[in-house]
Design a protein around this motif. Sequence first.
Motif, PDB file in Angstrom:
ATOM      1  N   GLU A   5       0.810  -1.272  -0.013  1.00 39.34           N
ATOM      2  CA  GLU A   5       0.020  -0.072   0.057  1.00 39.34           C
ATOM      3  C   GLU A   5       1.020   1.216   0.133  1.00 39.34           C
ATOM      4  O   GLU A   5       2.077   1.078   0.543  1.00 39.34           O
ATOM      5  N   LEU A  19      -5.518   6.191  -2.121  1.00 37.66           N
ATOM      6  CA  LEU A  19      -4.559   5.064  -1.650  1.00 37.66           C
ATOM      7  C   LEU A  19      -4.352   3.931  -2.963  1.00 37.66           C
ATOM      8  O   LEU A  19      -5.156   3.701  -3.500  1.00 37.66           O
ATOM      9  N   SER A  20      -3.147   3.521  -2.903  1.00 37.29           N
ATOM     10  CA  SER A  20      -2.733   2.694  -3.820  1.00 37.29           C
ATOM     11  C   SER A  20      -2.400   1.123  -3.364  1.00 37.29           C
ATOM     12  O   SER A  20      -1.738   1.191  -2.292  1.00 37.29           O
ATOM     13  N   CYS A  21      -2.720   0.163  -3.987  1.00 39.76           N
ATOM     14  CA  CYS A  21      -2.050  -1.189  -3.576  1.00 39.76           C
ATOM     15  C   CYS A  21      -1.430  -1.904  -4.621  1.00 39.76           C
ATOM     16  O   CYS A  21      -2.415  -2.312  -5.505  1.00 39.76           O
ATOM     17  N   TRP A  35     -10.246  -3.358   0.916  1.00 45.91           N
ATOM     18  CA  TRP A  35      -9.745  -2.480   1.817  1.00 45.91           C
ATOM     19  C   TRP A  35     -10.424  -2.648   3.189  1.00 45.91           C
ATOM     20  O   TRP A  35     -11.564  -2.886   3.196  1.00 45.91           O
ATOM     21  N   TYR A  94      -5.855  -1.103   5.138  1.00 46.70           N
ATOM     22  CA  TYR A  94      -4.822  -2.302   4.492  1.00 46.70           C
ATOM     23  C   TYR A  94      -5.470  -2.736   3.401  1.00 46.70           C
ATOM     24  O   TYR A  94      -6.772  -2.863   3.407  1.00 46.70           O
ATOM     25  N   CYS A  95      -4.631  -3.421   2.378  1.00 56.33           N
ATOM     26  CA  CYS A  95      -5.219  -4.076   1.310  1.00 56.33           C
ATOM     27  C   CYS A  95      -5.174  -5.523   1.654  1.00 56.33           C
ATOM     28  O   CYS A  95      -4.241  -6.137   2.208  1.00 56.33           O
ATOM     29  N   THR A 113      -0.939   1.566   5.262  1.00 58.97           N
ATOM     30  CA  THR A 113      -0.466   2.849   5.241  1.00 58.97           C
ATOM     31  C   THR A 113      -1.475   3.706   6.157  1.00 58.97           C
ATOM     32  O   THR A 113      -2.789   3.698   6.199  1.00 58.97           O
TER      33      THR A 113
END
Length: 119
Positions: A5, A19-21, A35, A94-95, A113
């Motif tokens: 993340e 946000l990115s994962c 998520w 969290y992913c 993150t």
Amino acid sequence: VQLVESGGDLVQPGGSLRLSCAASGFAFTSYPMSWYRQAPGKEREWVARIDSGSGTANYADSVKGRITVSRDNRKATVYLQMDSLKPEDTAVYYCYTQIWRFGEPRDYWGQGTQVTVSS
């Protein structure tokens, strides 16, 4: 399997974050992605989920209308666009995915993150 993340930050109430994962080590296009978040002193809670095929998304009531989950299968990345952020959105995000291997489901989480919403 690796989920990484990024994008967490300190943001003012009413602000936005994405946000990115980034996923690797498995057939990303074949699995739903989710998520979750965990606020200080609270249990981890589900936030959103996106299907592998149709891209159908589902959201927790607490974030519906303010958060959008999406995925880019070419980049093996899932996103969480968060708008109109509130202090109660402060949490580690969290992913997550669950993958069947050797006939058993296995849960995989990213490292998280931090998102802090504060003035």
